[in-house]
Design an enzyme around this catalytic site. Structure first.
Site, PDB file in Angstrom:
ATOM      1  N   PRO A   1     -48.651 -56.276  57.018  1.00 23.97           N
ATOM      2  CA  PRO A   1     -47.986 -57.551  56.714  1.00 23.97           C
ATOM      3  C   PRO A   1     -48.941 -58.738  56.664  1.00 23.97           C
ATOM      4  O   PRO A   1     -48.633 -59.759  56.043  1.00 23.97           O
ATOM      5  CB  PRO A   1     -46.975 -57.703  57.860  1.00 23.97           C
ATOM      6  CG  PRO A   1     -47.536 -56.892  58.980  1.00 23.97           C
ATOM      7  CD  PRO A   1     -48.211 -55.723  58.320  1.00 23.97           C
TER       8      PRO A   1
ATOM      9  N   TYR B   1     -54.529 -41.808  64.260  1.00 19.63           N
ATOM     10  CA  TYR B   1     -55.096 -43.081  64.724  1.00 19.63           C
ATOM     11  C   TYR B   1     -55.916 -42.818  65.994  1.00 19.63           C
ATOM     12  O   TYR B   1     -55.361 -42.581  67.070  1.00 19.63           O
ATOM     13  CB  TYR B   1     -54.003 -44.127  64.998  1.00 19.63           C
ATOM     14  CG  TYR B   1     -53.219 -44.555  63.767  1.00 19.63           C
ATOM     15  CD1 TYR B   1     -53.677 -44.292  62.474  1.00 19.63           C
ATOM     16  CD2 TYR B   1     -52.018 -45.256  63.892  1.00 19.63           C
ATOM     17  CE1 TYR B   1     -52.961 -44.689  61.358  1.00 19.63           C
ATOM     18  CE2 TYR B   1     -51.296 -45.665  62.776  1.00 19.63           C
ATOM     19  CZ  TYR B   1     -51.780 -45.372  61.515  1.00 19.63           C
ATOM     20  OH  TYR B   1     -51.066 -45.773  60.416  1.00 19.63           O
TER      21      TYR B   1
HETATM   22  N1  LIG Z   1     -50.738 -45.155  55.528  1.00 19.57           N
HETATM   23  C1  LIG Z   1     -49.985 -45.722  56.455  1.00 19.57           C
HETATM   24  O1  LIG Z   1     -48.954 -45.222  56.767  1.00 19.57           O
HETATM   25  C2  LIG Z   1     -50.460 -46.995  57.086  1.00 19.57           C
HETATM   26  C3  LIG Z   1     -51.553 -47.674  56.564  1.00 19.57           C
HETATM   27  C4  LIG Z   1     -51.895 -48.920  57.098  1.00 19.57           C
HETATM   28  C5  LIG Z   1     -51.147 -49.437  58.147  1.00 19.57           C
HETATM   29  N2  LIG Z   1     -50.100 -48.737  58.658  1.00 19.57           N
HETATM   30  C6  LIG Z   1     -49.282 -49.249  59.788  1.00 19.57           C
HETATM   31  O2  LIG Z   1     -49.017 -50.635  59.580  1.00 19.57           O
HETATM   32  C7  LIG Z   1     -49.513 -51.398  60.684  1.00 19.57           C
HETATM   33  C8  LIG Z   1     -49.927 -52.770  60.236  1.00 19.57           C
HETATM   34  O3  LIG Z   1     -50.902 -52.751  59.245  1.00 19.57           O
HETATM   35  P1  LIG Z   1     -52.442 -53.042  59.558  1.00 19.57           P
HETATM   36  O4  LIG Z   1     -52.661 -52.968  61.032  1.00 19.57           O
HETATM   37  O5  LIG Z   1     -53.235 -52.157  58.678  1.00 19.57           O
HETATM   38  O6  LIG Z   1     -52.652 -54.505  59.005  1.00 19.57           O
HETATM   39  P2  LIG Z   1     -52.092 -55.945  59.420  1.00 19.57           P
HETATM   40  O7  LIG Z   1     -50.952 -55.808  60.329  1.00 19.57           O
HETATM   41  O8  LIG Z   1     -51.925 -56.666  58.147  1.00 19.57           O
HETATM   42  O9  LIG Z   1     -53.356 -56.590  60.163  1.00 19.57           O
HETATM   43  C9  LIG Z   1     -53.597 -56.288  61.496  1.00 19.57           C
HETATM   44  C10 LIG Z   1     -54.889 -56.931  61.991  1.00 19.57           C
HETATM   45  O10 LIG Z   1     -54.898 -58.320  61.768  1.00 19.57           O
HETATM   46  C11 LIG Z   1     -55.474 -58.992  62.893  1.00 19.57           C
HETATM   47  N3  LIG Z   1     -54.408 -59.828  63.474  1.00 19.57           N
HETATM   48  C12 LIG Z   1     -53.172 -59.462  63.891  1.00 19.57           C
HETATM   49  N4  LIG Z   1     -52.464 -60.503  64.328  1.00 19.57           N
HETATM   50  C13 LIG Z   1     -53.245 -61.579  64.178  1.00 19.57           C
HETATM   51  C14 LIG Z   1     -53.086 -62.954  64.458  1.00 19.57           C
HETATM   52  N5  LIG Z   1     -51.943 -63.428  64.944  1.00 19.57           N
HETATM   53  N6  LIG Z   1     -54.102 -63.791  64.184  1.00 19.57           N
HETATM   54  C15 LIG Z   1     -55.257 -63.326  63.671  1.00 19.57           C
HETATM   55  N7  LIG Z   1     -55.483 -62.030  63.388  1.00 19.57           N
HETATM   56  C16 LIG Z   1     -54.484 -61.158  63.634  1.00 19.57           C
HETATM   57  C17 LIG Z   1     -55.937 -57.910  63.862  1.00 19.57           C
HETATM   58  O11 LIG Z   1     -57.283 -57.509  63.572  1.00 19.57           O
HETATM   59  P3  LIG Z   1     -58.597 -58.296  64.080  1.00 19.57           P
HETATM   60  O12 LIG Z   1     -58.269 -58.998  65.337  1.00 19.57           O
HETATM   61  O13 LIG Z   1     -59.635 -57.257  64.215  1.00 19.57           O
HETATM   62  O14 LIG Z   1     -58.919 -59.207  62.927  1.00 19.57           O
HETATM   63  C18 LIG Z   1     -55.036 -56.771  63.484  1.00 19.57           C
HETATM   64  O15 LIG Z   1     -55.545 -55.519  63.819  1.00 19.57           O
HETATM   65  C19 LIG Z   1     -50.649 -50.508  61.224  1.00 19.57           C
HETATM   66  O16 LIG Z   1     -51.039 -50.863  62.542  1.00 19.57           O
HETATM   67  C20 LIG Z   1     -50.021 -49.146  61.115  1.00 19.57           C
HETATM   68  O17 LIG Z   1     -49.108 -48.948  62.172  1.00 19.57           O
HETATM   69  C21 LIG Z   1     -49.737 -47.535  58.135  1.00 19.57           C
END
Ligand SMILES: NC(=O)c1ccc[n+]([C@@H]2O[C@H](COP(=O)([O-])OP(=O)(O)OC[C@H]3O[C@@H](n4cnc5c(N)ncnc54)[C@H](OP(=O)(O)O)[C@@H]3O)[C@@H](O)[C@H]2O)c1
Length: 327
Positions: free
Chosen positions: A202, A56
């Protein structure tokens, strides 16, 4: 904030934890000061578990975790990942020598002597059929480099295979309103073996916050721009693999189910917490306000049966036919 036991580790982790991908990179521009403010806000709100990875921002996210550790006294856990530095990303690359080198680099970035939880970072399926990989991780635990290890997987089948290895303490898997298959069989098996489950993506990359519209623009270096169809990595990691227009339509229906004084993001996170097999959700966040909104989901009351049923019906009608069998 409420806490749940993480597998057999003896740790109690915040049921809403923190995903630190976005503060590293691949989500458009971020600034470290704001990212650190988000991390502090998470600790202030009772979050005690952070998920990051060596790739990351090429270590930027891990280094922010080290900075947080210096600036705060309270105990918290950091999970990181290894494997995605491999190029090409092959099963053969997941060997003792490479894993040891990746872990040494993470130890430096995290500025620590031992990694709390090391996860294999969505390796090729074949890796789950190579006991020697897990043997190498067992040895790294014995050597004191890792406290515990687990896996991050793409598919339910990989998760089921991974938990056959007794050293695997956790499985990180995509689980959200748009990705419901893990609850069918895998959750019961993980519970039976006392394996922790980290629910990633999530908010379906922000789609389930309800703020994204047809006209939303994403920066060039934001995967919601460059990986919508899986151009750079598994397409399931972007918007949970759901077609953008279909996702927006389903979101409009979900908005009608948001409890009074709550937000759609909170409903989406609360929905995940309704599953006792899940240890925690790890929403990504770039700003303190997002963190504050997300952690409040832990304090919302349980969703009603009627709401759960309606969410199930929206999934069945709109999303399931498009994604259910892929992961
Ligand atoms: N292969 C793997 O192992 C893998 C792959 C994916 C993710 N992950 C892990 O899982 C974590 C979570 O998944 P993700 O970050 O991909 O997706 P997510 O949690 O579904 O979405 C996160 C994004 O949504 C927006 N957000 C967050 N809270 C919000 C709110 N309250 N209101 C409006 N927008 C909001 C933000 O982006 P904006 O503000 O830019 O819209 C944020 O970066 C990652 O950070 C990582 O640690 C691991």
């Amino acid at each position: 904030m409420k806490y749940r036991e993480l597998g057999r580790t003896g740790w109690k982790v915040s049921e809403i934890s923190f995903g630190a991908w976005a503060i590293g990179g691949a989500w458009g521009n971020v600034n470290d000061q704001e990212s650190l403010a988000a991390l502090h806000a998470a600790l202030d709100g009772g979050v005690n578990f952070f998920d990051t990875a060596d790739v990351y921002g090429d270590g930027r996210s891990e280094r922010l975790m080290a900075k947080l550790r210096k600036e705060r006294k309270e105990k918290f856990y950091v999970a990181t990942k290894a494997g995605r530095r491999l190029n090409p990303h092959t099963a053969d690359g997941y060997n003792r020598q490479n894993l040891t080198a990746f872990i040494e680099r993470s130890l430096k970035n995290l500025d620590t002597n031992a990694i709390d939880l090391l996860q294999l970072h969505c390796p090729p399926t074949e890796v789950y059929y190579r006991p020697e990989v897990f043997g190498a991780l067992d040895d790294l635990v014995k050597a004191g480099k890792l406290r515990h290890y687990g896996v991050s997987v793409e598919k339910v089948e990989e998760a089921l295979k991974a938990i056959e290895f007794p050293g695997v303490q956790t499985v990180q898997i995509i689980f959200n309103i748009f990705r419901q298959r893990p609850a069918e069989l895998f959750f019961a098996e993980a519970q039976r073996r006392k394996v922790g489950i980290l629910a990633r993506v999530p908010l379906a990359s922000g789609l389930l916050s309800g703020k994204i519209t047809r006209n939303s623009q994403f920066a060039k270096d934001d995967h919601r721009n460059f990986n919508r169809h899986g151009e750079a990595f598994d397409r399931g990691e972007t918007f949970s693999g759901v077609d953008f227009e279909t996702g927006l339509r389903a979101v409009e229906q979900l908005k009608k189910l948001v409890p009074a004084k709550a937000t759609l993001a909170q409903l989406a996170l609360r929905w995940i917490l309704e599953f006792p097999a899940v240890t925690c959700a790890i929403p990504g966040a770039k700003r303190p306000a997002q963190v504050a909104e997300n952690i409040t989901a832990s304090d919302l009351g349980p969703l009603s049966r009627a709401t759960m049923k309606k969410i199930g019906a929206i999934y069945d009608a709109e999303i399931k036919p498009l994604v259910h069998s892929y992961w």
